[in-house]
Motif scaffolding. Structure first.
Motif, short mmCIF file in Angstrom:
data_model
loop_
_atom_site.label_atom_id
_atom_site.label_comp_id
_atom_site.label_asym_id
_atom_site.label_seq_id
_atom_site.Cartn_x
_atom_site.Cartn_y
_atom_site.Cartn_z
N MET A 176 0.82 -1.22 0.00
CA MET A 176 0.00 0.00 0.00
C MET A 176 0.85 1.27 0.00
O MET A 176 0.44 2.30 -0.49
N GLY A 177 2.05 1.19 0.58
CA GLY A 177 2.92 2.36 0.62
C GLY A 177 2.88 3.07 1.95
O GLY A 177 1.92 2.97 2.73
N VAL A 178 3.94 3.84 2.24
CA VAL A 178 4.02 4.58 3.49
C VAL A 178 3.15 5.82 3.41
O VAL A 178 2.85 6.32 2.32
N ALA B 239 7.33 5.36 -5.78
CA ALA B 239 7.09 3.95 -5.50
C ALA B 239 6.78 3.67 -4.04
O ALA B 239 6.10 2.69 -3.73
N SER B 240 7.26 4.52 -3.13
CA SER B 240 7.18 4.21 -1.70
C SER B 240 5.91 4.74 -1.04
O SER B 240 5.40 4.11 -0.10
N PHE B 241 5.41 5.88 -1.49
CA PHE B 241 4.30 6.51 -0.79
C PHE B 241 2.95 5.97 -1.27
O PHE B 241 2.80 5.56 -2.42
N HIS B 242 2.01 6.00 -0.37
CA HIS B 242 0.62 5.66 -0.69
C HIS B 242 0.13 6.61 -1.79
O HIS B 242 0.49 7.79 -1.80
N PRO B 243 -0.67 6.11 -2.74
CA PRO B 243 -1.12 6.96 -3.85
C PRO B 243 -1.71 8.29 -3.42
O PRO B 243 -1.52 9.32 -4.09
N GLU B 244 -2.44 8.29 -2.27
CA GLU B 244 -3.07 9.54 -1.83
C GLU B 244 -2.04 10.57 -1.34
O GLU B 244 -2.35 11.76 -1.25
N ASP B 245 -0.83 10.11 -1.00
CA ASP B 245 0.18 11.00 -0.42
C ASP B 245 1.32 11.32 -1.37
O ASP B 245 2.23 12.07 -1.03
N ARG B 246 1.29 10.74 -2.58
CA ARG B 246 2.43 10.93 -3.48
C ARG B 246 2.59 12.40 -3.89
O ARG B 246 3.70 12.93 -3.90
N ALA B 247 1.48 13.04 -4.26
CA ALA B 247 1.58 14.43 -4.71
C ALA B 247 2.14 15.32 -3.61
O ALA B 247 3.00 16.18 -3.87
N HIS C 180 15.53 2.99 6.53
CA HIS C 180 14.14 3.42 6.44
C HIS C 180 13.53 3.41 5.04
O HIS C 180 12.29 3.51 4.92
N VAL C 181 14.33 3.35 3.99
CA VAL C 181 13.78 3.44 2.62
C VAL C 181 13.54 2.05 2.08
O VAL C 181 14.46 1.23 2.00
N PRO C 182 12.30 1.71 1.68
CA PRO C 182 12.02 0.39 1.12
C PRO C 182 12.58 0.27 -0.29
O PRO C 182 12.69 1.26 -1.02
N GLU C 183 12.92 -0.95 -0.67
CA GLU C 183 13.40 -1.20 -2.02
C GLU C 183 12.21 -1.34 -2.96
O GLU C 183 11.12 -1.77 -2.57
N SER C 184 12.40 -0.95 -4.20
CA SER C 184 11.35 -1.09 -5.21
C SER C 184 12.02 -1.21 -6.57
O SER C 184 13.15 -0.77 -6.77
N ALA C 185 11.33 -1.83 -7.50
CA ALA C 185 11.85 -1.98 -8.86
C ALA C 185 10.68 -2.20 -9.80
O ALA C 185 9.55 -2.45 -9.37
N ALA D 290 6.97 -1.64 -3.39
CA ALA D 290 8.04 -1.41 -2.44
C ALA D 290 8.12 -2.56 -1.47
O ALA D 290 7.12 -3.11 -1.04
N SER D 291 9.35 -2.93 -1.10
CA SER D 291 9.55 -4.02 -0.15
C SER D 291 10.78 -3.74 0.68
O SER D 291 11.67 -3.02 0.27
#
Length: 505
Positions: free
Chosen positions: A1-3, A127-135, A186-191, A503-504
């Motif tokens: 879901m993302g942070v 990639a890390s943030f929840h869609p509602e918080d990306r902006a 603290h930063v999740p990995e993503s690809a 993200a993982s």
């Protein structure tokens, strides 16, 4: 879901990406203030100072598109961390450089690190943030990055006066270590899972870098060696052939880092031509202004750094308003008037000479120039993104960012050829003053050309039109939070429309 932005995990991710990208943002402006001291201590001629700036810009412009692809393929956090470590190592080499040749090489290595960490920081947020918080997260990243860019010249001047120009580079080491510690914890990995099936466009990146290096070297050495010198001619030919080879490679590649079909949009092409003219002038101004303030007007490094502060402050305060104005009336008028106002600012800068007063001679010119930039850059960025398909949003902003850096690179390289300044003449107040005035007039001409080109080619309705290949929809296109602030060095990058991969930890 993302942070989530409101949670500690989200704030740690934001901190790591802001501080990481700040390494590159600050370094793009902080070094110019130190150029007179670098030249004096390392006995560097003007070409050496040009390469101190252009070595970084060249590799950053050449590899920034490839840097984003590497993160998608091998892991965004991993490539971001490699970029931070690489940047820190190159910064240490810069700080310990015994001669100008070593410093230029280390600056080129710094640019590669910047090309890895800058797009990586934005991709991590997406990639890390929840869609509602990306902006909100990307908007904060953009604004805080602008603040970092604003303090760069002031910080550089203070460090030069405090001890040595070497501190300008060595200050990056503790900051880089702090970024690494936060990112690892603290930063999740993503690809992007699909990126593994896409070939990296290494030939395109190499040919692009070779082409830019050849042109830059040829233009830089022309005043010293002459236009008929075999080495100058050979490097210019290599540069042209390298760029031709780059276009051919991109046309043939199945996964090009620069999809040439983005240029099918006339508005996209026109906006990038305006970018080239405007940022060519900006590159000259930021290279020469702090040099002239110190050598000609006798300002201290701190005073020269402070002199640039109003430009970034105005852009921080007005970029969002300029973007909103472009949404209401269209980008054509702002993109026309803005460069013309900038040109007036440069004409005012021609008054800067020996014994110049900051309040009477420098501040009015800087304010007018900053107002023009504030009116120009956000509408320009909006036009670039509106003219490209949504699936090419990241590539379109990357191309525009690279075009701006290439413009500054080539403009600074051509400076001695156009003004007759070469060798150690930059240390002579009288000779530099004359070359500075000539450069400001030439740059004002570039800005006027940019404004005229915008008026002739940019449509007022482009922000409300679908790009080529996309259907007309009733819903407005998503606005980039990166348009809330536009950095001085180059137009802002833009995230891809959706995060690729999960993200993982």
């Amino acid at each position: 879901m993302g942070v989530r932005y409101s949670q500690p995990a989200g704030r740690w991710v934001l901190t790591a990406t802001v501080l990481g990208s700040a390494l590159a943002f600050v370094d793009a402006t902080v070094v110019n203030v130190a150029l007179p001291r670098i030249g004096a201590e390392l006995d560097a001629d003007l070409a050496g100072l040009q390469w101190t700036v252009n070595g970084y810009t060249l590799t950053l412009a050449a590899f920034i598109l490839l840097g984003g692809s590497l993160g998608d393929r091998y892991g965004r956090r991993k490539v971001f961390l490699i970029g931070v470590w690489w940047f820190a190592g190159a910064s240490m080499l810069c700080g310990l450089a015994p001669n100008i040749q070593t410093l230029v090489l280390a600056r080129a290595l710094q640019g590669i690190g910047g090309a890895l960490l800058t797009p990586g920081s934005l991709a991590i947020l997406q990639a890390s943030f929840h869609p509602e918080d990306r902006a909100r997260a990307i908007g904060a990243w953009s604004g805080l990055g602008g603040i970092a860019g604003a303090i760069g010249p002031l910080l550089g001047g203070w460090l030069v006066e405090l001890g040595s120009w070497r501190l300008v580079f060595l200050i990056n080491l503790p900051l880089a270590l702090f970024v690494v510690l936060i990112a690892v914890r603290h930063v999740p990995e993503s690809a992007d899972p699909t990126a593994a099936h896409k070939a990296l466009d290494v030939p395109g990146a190499v040919l692009g870098a070779l082409g830019l290096a050849g042109l830059t070297y040829g233009l830089t050495e022309w005043p010293n060696r002459g236009g008929t010198d075999p080495l100058v001619l050979a490097t210019l030919v290599v540069g042209v052939l390298g760029l031709v080879g780059f276009v051919i490679a991109e046309r043939r590649s199945t996964h090009p880092m620069l999809p040439l079909d983005v240029f099918r949009s006339r508005q996209f092409t026109a906006a990038n031509l305006v970018t080239f003219a405007v940022y060519g002038a900006i590159g000259v101004v930021f290279f020469l202004l702090v040099l002239a303030l110190q050598v000609v007007a006798g300002f201290s490094p701190v005073a020269a750094g402070i002199a640039l502060l109003p430009i970034t402050v105005l852009m921080l305060l007005l970029s969002a308003r300029a973007g909103a104005l472009a949404q209401r009336i269209g980008p054509r008028i702002p993109m026309t008037v803005g460069p013309l106002v900038c040109a007036v600012g440069l004409l005012l800068m021609t008054r800067i000479g020996q014994g110049a007063s900051y309040l009477a001679d420098v501040l009015p010119a800087v304010i007018v120039f900053g107002l023009g930039l504030s009116l120009t850059v956000a509408p320009l960025t909006a036009t670039v993104l509106a003219a490209a398909e949504d699936r090419h949003a990241g590539v379109a902003s990357g191309v525009n960012n690279a075009v701006a850096r290439v413009a500054g690179l080539l403009a600074v390289a051509a400076l001695p050829l156009l003004t007759g300044l070469s060798g150690d003449q930059y240390a002579d107040p009288g000779l530099l003053s004359s070359a500075f005035r000539m450069s400001m007039l030439i740059s004002a001409g570039l800005l006027v050309a940019g404004g005229v080109l915008a008026f002739a080619t940019i449509r007022s309705t482009v922000l409300n039109e679908p790009p080529p290949g996309e259907p007309v929809t009733a819903e407005p296109r998503e606005q980039s939070p990166c348009r809330m602030h536009c950095a001085v060095g180059a137009p802002p990058l833009h995230p891809e429309p959706t995060a690729s991969g999960t993200a993982s930890r």
